[in-house]
Design a protein around this motif. Structure first.
Motif, PDB file in Angstrom:
ATOM      1  N   PRO A   1      -0.016  13.986   4.597  1.00  0.00           N
ATOM      2  CA  PRO A   1      -0.980  13.249   4.085  1.00  0.00           C
ATOM      3  C   PRO A   1      -0.349  12.270   3.098  1.00  0.00           C
ATOM      4  O   PRO A   1       0.998  12.475   2.792  1.00  0.00           O
ATOM      5  CB  PRO A   1      -1.796  14.104   3.217  1.00  0.00           C
ATOM      6  CG  PRO A   1      -1.705  15.422   3.571  1.00  0.00           C
ATOM      7  CD  PRO A   1      -0.511  15.550   4.288  1.00  0.00           C
ATOM      8  N   CYS A   2      -0.749  10.909   3.162  1.00  0.00           N
ATOM      9  CA  CYS A   2      -0.320   9.977   2.235  1.00  0.00           C
ATOM     10  C   CYS A   2      -1.406   9.607   1.388  1.00  0.00           C
ATOM     11  O   CYS A   2      -2.237   8.556   1.946  1.00  0.00           O
ATOM     12  CB  CYS A   2       0.456   8.799   3.190  1.00  0.00           C
ATOM     13  SG  CYS A   2       0.991   7.498   1.829  1.00  0.00           S
ATOM     14  N   LEU A   3      -1.261   9.820   0.208  1.00  0.00           N
ATOM     15  CA  LEU A   3      -2.497   9.504  -0.749  1.00  0.00           C
ATOM     16  C   LEU A   3      -2.514   8.096  -1.178  1.00  0.00           C
ATOM     17  O   LEU A   3      -3.743   7.384  -1.354  1.00  0.00           O
ATOM     18  CB  LEU A   3      -2.503  10.263  -1.856  1.00  0.00           C
ATOM     19  CG  LEU A   3      -3.345  11.712  -1.656  1.00  0.00           C
ATOM     20  CD1 LEU A   3      -4.960  11.318  -1.397  1.00  0.00           C
ATOM     21  CD2 LEU A   3      -2.998  12.140  -0.344  1.00  0.00           C
ATOM     22  N   ALA A   4      -1.363   7.352  -1.278  1.00  0.00           N
ATOM     23  CA  ALA A   4      -1.304   6.004  -1.641  1.00  0.00           C
ATOM     24  C   ALA A   4      -1.909   5.099  -0.489  1.00  0.00           C
ATOM     25  O   ALA A   4      -2.854   4.270  -0.855  1.00  0.00           O
ATOM     26  CB  ALA A   4       0.190   5.438  -1.543  1.00  0.00           C
ATOM     27  N   CYS A   5      -1.632   5.543   0.862  1.00  0.00           N
ATOM     28  CA  CYS A   5      -2.372   4.787   1.930  1.00  0.00           C
ATOM     29  C   CYS A   5      -3.777   5.352   1.815  1.00  0.00           C
ATOM     30  O   CYS A   5      -4.655   4.292   2.090  1.00  0.00           O
ATOM     31  CB  CYS A   5      -1.761   5.465   3.222  1.00  0.00           C
ATOM     32  SG  CYS A   5      -0.096   4.701   3.606  1.00  0.00           S
ATOM     33  N   ALA A   6      -4.322   6.459   1.725  1.00  0.00           N
ATOM     34  CA  ALA A   6      -5.665   7.074   1.947  1.00  0.00           C
ATOM     35  C   ALA A   6      -6.556   6.162   0.978  1.00  0.00           C
ATOM     36  O   ALA A   6      -7.626   5.923   1.341  1.00  0.00           O
ATOM     37  CB  ALA A   6      -5.645   8.356   1.865  1.00  0.00           C
TER      38      ALA A   6
ATOM     39  N   ILE B   1       1.220  -1.315  -0.074  1.00  0.00           N
ATOM     40  CA  ILE B   1      -0.062  -0.063  -0.023  1.00  0.00           C
ATOM     41  C   ILE B   1       0.902   1.116  -0.066  1.00  0.00           C
ATOM     42  O   ILE B   1       0.620   2.258  -0.571  1.00  0.00           O
ATOM     43  CB  ILE B   1      -0.886   0.078   1.314  1.00  0.00           C
ATOM     44  CG1 ILE B   1      -2.007  -1.233   0.899  1.00  0.00           C
ATOM     45  CG2 ILE B   1      -1.767   1.460   1.484  1.00  0.00           C
ATOM     46  CD1 ILE B   1      -2.887  -1.192   2.315  1.00  0.00           C
ATOM     47  N   CYS B   2       1.959   1.207   0.691  1.00  0.00           N
ATOM     48  CA  CYS B   2       3.078   2.457   0.788  1.00  0.00           C
ATOM     49  C   CYS B   2       4.188   2.117   0.823  1.00  0.00           C
ATOM     50  O   CYS B   2       4.675   1.046   1.491  1.00  0.00           O
ATOM     51  CB  CYS B   2       2.422   3.034   2.210  1.00  0.00           C
ATOM     52  SG  CYS B   2       3.094   4.536   2.368  1.00  0.00           S
ATOM     53  N   GLY B   3       5.098   2.967   0.463  1.00  0.00           N
ATOM     54  CA  GLY B   3       6.629   2.859   0.621  1.00  0.00           C
ATOM     55  C   GLY B   3       6.929   3.639   1.643  1.00  0.00           C
ATOM     56  O   GLY B   3       8.043   3.506   2.038  1.00  0.00           O
ATOM     57  N   VAL B   4       6.382   4.488   2.391  1.00  0.00           N
ATOM     58  CA  VAL B   4       6.686   5.220   3.580  1.00  0.00           C
ATOM     59  C   VAL B   4       6.538   4.598   5.032  1.00  0.00           C
ATOM     60  O   VAL B   4       7.244   4.282   5.669  1.00  0.00           O
ATOM     61  CB  VAL B   4       6.119   6.418   3.551  1.00  0.00           C
ATOM     62  CG1 VAL B   4       6.786   7.606   4.482  1.00  0.00           C
ATOM     63  CG2 VAL B   4       6.228   7.180   2.162  1.00  0.00           C
ATOM     64  N   CYS B   5       5.304   3.910   5.068  1.00  0.00           N
ATOM     65  CA  CYS B   5       4.902   3.554   6.145  1.00  0.00           C
ATOM     66  C   CYS B   5       4.581   1.615   5.958  1.00  0.00           C
ATOM     67  O   CYS B   5       3.507   1.368   6.671  1.00  0.00           O
ATOM     68  CB  CYS B   5       3.735   3.906   6.906  1.00  0.00           C
ATOM     69  SG  CYS B   5       2.294   3.826   6.059  1.00  0.00           S
ATOM     70  N   PRO B   6       5.390   1.229   5.182  1.00  0.00           N
ATOM     71  CA  PRO B   6       4.866  -0.460   4.967  1.00  0.00           C
ATOM     72  C   PRO B   6       4.905  -1.210   6.149  1.00  0.00           C
ATOM     73  O   PRO B   6       3.932  -1.996   6.528  1.00  0.00           O
ATOM     74  CB  PRO B   6       6.018  -0.755   4.077  1.00  0.00           C
ATOM     75  CG  PRO B   6       7.188   0.043   4.232  1.00  0.00           C
ATOM     76  CD  PRO B   6       6.676   1.434   4.483  1.00  0.00           C
TER      77      PRO B   6
ATOM     78  N   SER C   1       2.999   5.976  11.667  1.00  0.00           N
ATOM     79  CA  SER C   1       3.495   7.713  11.870  1.00  0.00           C
ATOM     80  C   SER C   1       2.114   8.600  11.638  1.00  0.00           C
ATOM     81  O   SER C   1       2.208   9.420  12.480  1.00  0.00           O
ATOM     82  CB  SER C   1       4.602   8.062  11.040  1.00  0.00           C
ATOM     83  OG  SER C   1       5.439   6.895  11.024  1.00  0.00           O
ATOM     84  N   ARG C   2       1.429   8.361  10.485  1.00  0.00           N
ATOM     85  CA  ARG C   2       0.361   9.500  10.661  1.00  0.00           C
ATOM     86  C   ARG C   2      -0.807   9.270  11.109  1.00  0.00           C
ATOM     87  O   ARG C   2      -1.769   9.798  11.046  1.00  0.00           O
ATOM     88  CB  ARG C   2       0.123   9.413   8.911  1.00  0.00           C
ATOM     89  CG  ARG C   2       1.285   9.992   8.077  1.00  0.00           C
ATOM     90  CD  ARG C   2       1.100   9.913   6.586  1.00  0.00           C
ATOM     91  NE  ARG C   2       2.423  10.057   6.266  1.00  0.00           N
ATOM     92  CZ  ARG C   2       3.675   9.279   6.351  1.00  0.00           C
ATOM     93  NH1 ARG C   2       3.673   8.145   6.973  1.00  0.00           N
ATOM     94  NH2 ARG C   2       4.679   9.820   5.968  1.00  0.00           N
ATOM     95  N   GLY C   3      -0.806   8.068  11.973  1.00  0.00           N
ATOM     96  CA  GLY C   3      -1.987   8.004  12.864  1.00  0.00           C
ATOM     97  C   GLY C   3      -2.758   6.711  12.818  1.00  0.00           C
ATOM     98  O   GLY C   3      -1.874   5.459  12.329  1.00  0.00           O
TER      99      GLY C   3
END
Ligand code: NFE
Length: 503
Positions: free
Chosen positions: A496-501, A58-63, A429-431
Motif C-alpha cells: 500500500p502507498c497511502l500518500a497515493c491512496a 502525490i508520491c515520492g515512490v511512483c512519481p 507499480s502498485r497497479g
C-alpha cells in the motif's frame, strides 16, 4: 477482540487496519487512510501544463507513473500526435522506475516479514557490510530496549526462514538491492532529469533528447539491474516461496482484477501495450471502459455525492462524517470491487496470451511451485508477479532503448485548447492508475486521479461491500492475535502507498 494494527510500518504513509479476531480468525477488517491531501482541489484553475509536475508530488515512490498518466490525459485533451521518440523515452523512464520499485518492495518493505535478521549473529565471514550488520543487531538485542532502532528490529514474533545461509544471503542482497535501486533511478534520471519528480516528462514526450551516449549509459545501468533481478531477486523470492508454501493460500482477494496495461508499443497511448489492459472476472477478460468506474464515499470522510463517475468527481472533506472511517474513497467497476496491482497486471495479460514471455514465465514458475495460476491471487502470488514484471520489463527496456533515434524530435509541438478533456491510464507499480483532466478557458477546470492504493485499500462501498485488502484479510488465521504477522504479510503483499491512496 479488536486490534488496531496501525500505523503499519514498511509501507508509504499512514495506514491503520482495524481487525476483529474471533477464535484466531480475522472476522472483520477495516482499512483506514489517515490523512487528507486534496491535490484534485488545488489543481483547479492552474495551467494544464503544471499537472504532470504537480501530480508527481502525490508520491515520492511512483512519481513517474503520475507524470505519465497526466501526460496521456493531456495528450488526449490536446489531440496530440506523439513522436516515436517521445513515447519511447516515456517508456524508458517509467519502466526503470518499476524496476526500482519492485526491488524496494521485496527487500526493504517485505523480505524482513520472512527473513530472519537474527541469523546474522551466526555470520563468520569478513564481508564488511555483514560484519557491521552483525554488530548492530547484536548491540540492539543486548541492549534489551523495548523499541530497538529500525529498520531491522523490532519485529513481530512469528516463524521466520530457518536456513541460516539463505537468511544471510538475503540480508546481503537487502544491502546490495539499495545500490541497484540507485542504478535504476540513475537510469530513469538520464532522460527524466532527476529522481524523484522528473523535470523533463512532458505531454507526448520528454525535453531530453535521446543521444547516443545517454542511450548507452541507460542500457548499461538497466543491464546491471537486470542481472541483479535474475541472479538475486528471483532466487530469493523463490526461496521464500519454497519455505512458506502456505502463503499461496493466504491473502486471496474476493473480486475481479483490473489492469490498464503498461508500456505502449506504438506512439499513441492507446497503442497495443507490453502488458495488455483488461478487466478479468471469473476467467473472462473484457475491455476497460472508464465510464464504468465510480467512486463511493459512504464510508469515506467526504460529504460530496457518492457514486460519481470519474469525469464528475468532486471532493468535499468532512472529517466528522458519521459512519466514515477512512480518507480513502471506494472506487468500484460497475459497482464491484476489484484488485489492482502486479497480480492483476500479470493475470489480465496471461489470460489474453499476447505476451509469450509472460505466458512462459507464469507457466514456468507455477510449475516450479506446483500451483495453478489462480493461486497468483495470494501473498506469494503478488510477490511472484512483481518478479515476473521485473524480468519482462528489464528485457523490454534494453530493446526499447535501441529503438530511440538520436537527432529526431522527442517532444511534440502543442497548443493548449480553450476546452478539452482527456483520460490517461497506465500501470504504476502498485497497479491501475487513472488521471482525468478537463480544460476550460485554457485552465484546469477539473482534475481527478483514481489511484492503485485507492482501489486496494478502499473502505466499504455504498452497499457495505468490502475493498480488496479488507476482503483478503477477512477469513485469514492468525496464530497470535496481538502480533498478527500473517495479517501484516497480507498487507505488505499489496504494497500500500497511502500518500497515493488519499492524494
Ligand atoms: Ni505512492 Fe503509487 C500507488 C504506485 S500511484 S506509490 O498507489 O505504484 O500510482
Amino acid at each position: 477482540m479488536k486490534i488496531d494494527l496501525g500505523p503499519v510500518t514498511r509501507l508509504e504513509g499512514h495506514l491503520n487496519i482495524k481487525t476483529t479476531i474471533e477464535d484466531n480468525v480475522i472476522v472483520d477488517a477495516k482499512c483506514m487512510g489517515e490523512m487528507f491531501r486534496g491535490f484534485e482541489v488545488f489543481l483547479q484553475g492552474r495551467d494544464p501544463l503544471d499537472a504532470q509536475q504537480i501530480t508527481q508530488r502525490i508520491c515520492g515512490v511512483c512519481p513517474y507513473a503520475h507524470a505519465i498518466a497526466s501526460s496521456y490525459a493531456q495528450e488526449q485533451a490536446y489531440n496530440l500526435t506523439t513522436p516515436a521518440n517521445g513515447r519511447i523515452l516515456h517508456n524508458l523512464i517509467q519502466g526503470a522506475n518499476h524496476l526500482y520499485d519492485y526491488l524496494l518492495h521485496f527487500y526493504q518493505l517485505s523480505a524482513l516479514d520472512f527473513i530472519d535478521v537474527t541469523a546474522i549473529l551466526q555470520y563468520q565471514g569478513n564481508d564488511s557490510d555483514l560484519v557491521k550488520l552483525r554488530t548492530w543487531v547484536k548491540t540492539e538485542l543486548e541492549s534489551k530496549k523495548t523499541y530497538p532502532a529500525a529498520p531491522f528490529l523490532p519485529r513481530l514474533s512469528g516463524n521466520y526462514l530457518e536456513d541460516t545461509e539463505l537468511n544471510i544471503g538475503a540480508l546481503k542482497h537487502y544491502l546490495e538491492a539499495m545500490e541497484i535501486q540507485k542504478k535504476a533511478n540513475q537510469a530513469s534520471a538520464i532522460f527524466g532529469g532527476k529522481f524523484p519528480h522528473s523535470t523533463s516528462i512532458f505531454p507526448g514526450g520528454c525535453t531530453q533528447q535521446p543521444e547516443v551516449d545517454l542511450i548507452a549509459s541507460y542500457q548499461s545501468l538497466i543491464e546491471e539491474t537486470r542481472i541483479f533481478i535474475q541472479q538475486k531477486y528471483i532466487p530469493d523470492l523463490l526461496a521464500v516461496a519454497q519455505a512458506f508454501p502456505e502463503y499461496w493460500e493466504v491473502g486471496k482477494s474476493k473480486g475481479g482484477f483490473l489492469s490498464y496495461g503498461l508500456l505502449p508499443l506504438g506512439p499513441q497511448p492507446d497503442s497495443r501495450r507490453l502488458f495488455a489492459p483488461g478487466l478479468l472476472q471469473e476467467g473472462n477478460v473484457s475491455p476497460v471502459k472508464f465510464d464504468r468506474i465510480t467512486e463511493d464515499v459512504r464510508y469515506a470522510k467526504y460529504s460530496s455525492r457518492s457514486g460519481l463517475q470519474v469525469r464528475n468527481g468532486n471532493l468535499k472533506p468532512d472529517p466528522k462524517k458519521s459512519e466514515a472511517y477512512s480518507w480513502i474513497k471506494a472506487p468500484r467497476y460497475e459497482g464491484k470491487m476489484v484488485e489492482v496491482g502486479p497480480a492483476a497486471r500479470i493475470l489480465v495479460e496471461y489470460h489474453q496470451g499476447r505476451n509469450t514471455q509472460v505466458k512462459q514465465l507464469v507457466d514456468h514458475f507455477a510449475g516450479l511451485a506446483g500451483i495453478s495460476t489462480d493461486k497468483l491471487n495470494s501473498v506469494l502470488g503478488r510477490h511472484l508477479c512483481r518478479g515476473i514484471s521485473a524480468l519482462v520489463i528489464a528485457d523490454f527496456l534494453l530493446e526499447e532503448a535501441d529503438r530511440a533515434t538520436p537527432g529526431k524530435p522527442a517532444i511534440p509541438d502543442l497548443a493548449i485548447p480553450s476546452e478539452g478533456e482527456g483520460f490517461g491510464a497506465t500501470e504504476a507499480s502498485r497497479g491501475a492508475l487513472l488521471h482525468y483532466i478537463r480544460i476550460k478557458d485554457k485552465k484546469i477546470a477539473k482534475y481527478e486521479c483514481v489511484v492503485p492504493t485507492t482501489w486496494n485499500c478502499s473502505p466499504r462501498d455504498d452497499r457495505g461491500k468490502v475493498g480488496a485488502l479488507e476482503s483478503a484479510l477477512i477469513g485469514s488465521r492468525v496464530e497470535d492475535p496481538k502480533q498478527q504477522i500473517e495479517a501484516v504479510r497480507i498487507i505488505h503483499s499489496f504494497d500500500p502507498c497511502l500518500a497515493c491512496a488519499v492524494h
